[in-house]
Design an enzyme around this catalytic site. Structure first.
Site, PDB file in Angstrom:
ATOM      1  CE  LYS A 172      -6.319 -11.513   0.213  1.00 30.87           C
ATOM      2  NZ  LYS A 172      -5.183 -10.773  -0.350  1.00 30.87           N
ATOM      3  CG  ASP A 200      -5.533  -9.888  -3.714  1.00 28.67           C
ATOM      4  OD1 ASP A 200      -4.671 -10.233  -4.545  1.00 28.67           O
ATOM      5  OD2 ASP A 200      -5.261  -9.288  -2.653  1.00 28.67           O
ATOM      6  CD  GLU A 226      -5.514  -6.312  -4.543  1.00 29.29           C
ATOM      7  OE1 GLU A 226      -6.604  -5.690  -4.502  1.00 29.29           O
ATOM      8  OE2 GLU A 226      -4.827  -6.504  -3.530  1.00 29.29           O
ATOM      9  CD  GLU A 252      -0.641  -6.838  -2.061  1.00 26.34           C
ATOM     10  OE1 GLU A 252      -1.798  -6.798  -2.506  1.00 26.34           O
ATOM     11  OE2 GLU A 252      -0.341  -7.440  -1.032  1.00 26.34           O
ATOM     12  CG  ASP A 275       1.077  -1.089   2.144  1.00 25.94           C
ATOM     13  OD1 ASP A 275       0.192  -1.918   2.389  1.00 25.94           O
ATOM     14  OD2 ASP A 275       1.609  -0.387   3.033  1.00 25.94           O
ATOM     15  CG  HIS A 302      -1.964  -3.004  -0.333  1.00 28.05           C
ATOM     16  ND1 HIS A 302      -1.176  -3.274   0.778  1.00 28.05           N
ATOM     17  CD2 HIS A 302      -2.618  -4.144  -0.625  1.00 28.05           C
ATOM     18  CE1 HIS A 302      -1.361  -4.537   1.121  1.00 28.05           C
ATOM     19  NE2 HIS A 302      -2.226  -5.094   0.297  1.00 28.05           N
ATOM     20  CD  GLU A 335      -6.478  -3.620   1.023  1.00 25.59           C
ATOM     21  OE1 GLU A 335      -5.535  -2.986   0.503  1.00 25.59           O
ATOM     22  OE2 GLU A 335      -6.596  -4.859   0.949  1.00 25.59           O
TER      23      GLU A 335
HETATM   24 CA    CA Z   1      -3.637  -7.791  -2.227  1.00 26.07          CA
END
Ligand code: CA
Length: 381
Positions: A172, A200, A226, A252, A275, A302, A335
């Protein structure tokens, strides 16, 4: 076969000292809205709605009052007919977000029923399996909230993923350029150069800010970047993609074939990340996959939530056509969320363990999992 009842189950659990943060929020609890669709022939189907923040009860209420009345008495095997009916009945105030997550959960459950009724896996139902197992990467590396030395904690976590045999991991970012640089550099030097590193930002930046990060991400051999910008800013995505050597990923926060039509036609990303539990279920995932295949664009699903969403995503993943078709095709990455989740495994009797970097796609009928009611009751709200 007829639908006799649509049951919604809201699950929640506190993360206590495992609470974590990311670019725009913190998570102190996990929640989920699970759906069980019952039929007059005794076959039941299970689904899950994508959910990150706020009470999952909203989704349950939306299903109970907004969708269930349209489903009772219908044949659950008419998955596309029911999807289009639910979508058109809720379009005016629906179209994106929680409304589509709610339809997603229903669509998953209907496919589960259809697969079980036919005695085949959902991947088989969707056209067959291009692959029997998923090459997984680890999603984790959030900012732990109750640890002072975040950087050391991230380094330890990253080294753990390498030791367990993940082909890559996702960090992240989105905390500001200085902090992001510190985290990326620390992690890359800790995990070595043989493992993929993705970042991300959860749409934390403007395109100009994100562009400032690009040289650092390139130097550290980051595989993809991302959600650099907000999902509404497709121009920002296009602009960044034009100047980045790092692949740009996103999706996503996009919904249905209609939303992805724009992302794909604009060629806003290198890697599409719909997703399954948000985008509109299998019906929409496969429509988007067909558009992505026609545009020759990569799609990596996702994945977030419990084993229900995980099993369902594995079914969709197995059915993704090679893009492009070639003698040694590129395998999409899957993922595998490693962040704290007290009831991820509790919902199903089966577990999804990684072996040598891969997770097997279940081949039992439907989604391929057995809902564990007793275990779930402990987390029921
Ligand atoms: Ca993400």
């Amino acid at each position: 076969m007829k639908i006799t009842r649509v049951e919604t189950i809201v699950l929640a659990a506190s993360l206590d000292d495992q609470a974590f943060g990311f670019s725009f929020n913190t998570s102190a609890a996990r929640q989920s809205c699970v759906v069980v669709v019952h039929t007059d022939e005794g076959v039941t189907g299970i689904g899950e709605a994508f959910f990150v923040s706020g009470p999952a009860k909203i989704v349950a209420t939306y299903i109970d009052e907004g969708l269930t009345p349209h489903l009772l008495g219908c044949d659950p095997r008419e998955t596309a007919v029911l999807w289009h009916h639910l979508y058109s009945m809720t379009r005016d105030q629906g179209m994106k977000g929680l409304a589509i997550s709610a339809i997603s959960a229903i669509d998953l459950a209907l496919h589960d029923i259809k697969g079980k009724a036919l005695g085949i896996s959902v991947s088989n139902l969707l056209g067959g399996r291009f692959r029997e197992s998923a090459k997984v990467y680890a999603t984790g590396l959030y900012e732990p909230l109750h640890i002072d030395d975040v950087e050391s904690a991230l380094v330890e976590e990253g080294k753990g993923y390498v030791a367990r045999g993940f082909c890559g991991m996702k960090l992240k970012i989105g905390y500001g350029i200085e902090t992001d640089t510190r985290y990326v550099e620390a992690l890359r030097s800790a995990i070595g150069n043989d493992v993929k590193l993705m970042v991300d930002a959860n749409h934390a930046y403007t395109a100009a800010e994100a562009a400032q990060l690009l040289p650092m991400l390139e130097e550290n051999d980051v595989f993809w970047f991302e959600e650099p910008v907000i999902p509404e800013d497709l121009d920002g995505y296009v602009e960044l993609r034009g100047r980045s050597r790092v692949l740009i990923a996103g999706g996503e926060c996009e919904y249905t074939r209609f939303g992805f039509r724009e992302v794909i036609n604009r060629r806003a990303v290198d890697i599409l990340q719909p997703d399954l539990c948000a985008v509109g279920g299998f019906t929409e995932m496969m429509a988007i996959a067909a558009m992505a295949n026609a545009a020759n664009l990569t799609l990596y699903p996702h994945v977030w939530g419990t084993n229900i969403g995980l099993a369902a995503s594995l079914q969709a993943y197995a059915a993704l056509a090679h893009t492009p078709q070639r003698r040694y095709p590129h395998e999409p990455l899957f993922e595998l969320d490693q962040s704290p989740h007290p009831f991820r495994d509790a919902v199903s009797e089966e577990t999804f363990d990684m072996e040598q970097g891969y997770v097997s796609v279940p081949d039992r009928p439907g989604l391929g999992i057995t809902f564990d009611r007793d275990a779930v009751d402990k987390f029921r709200v």
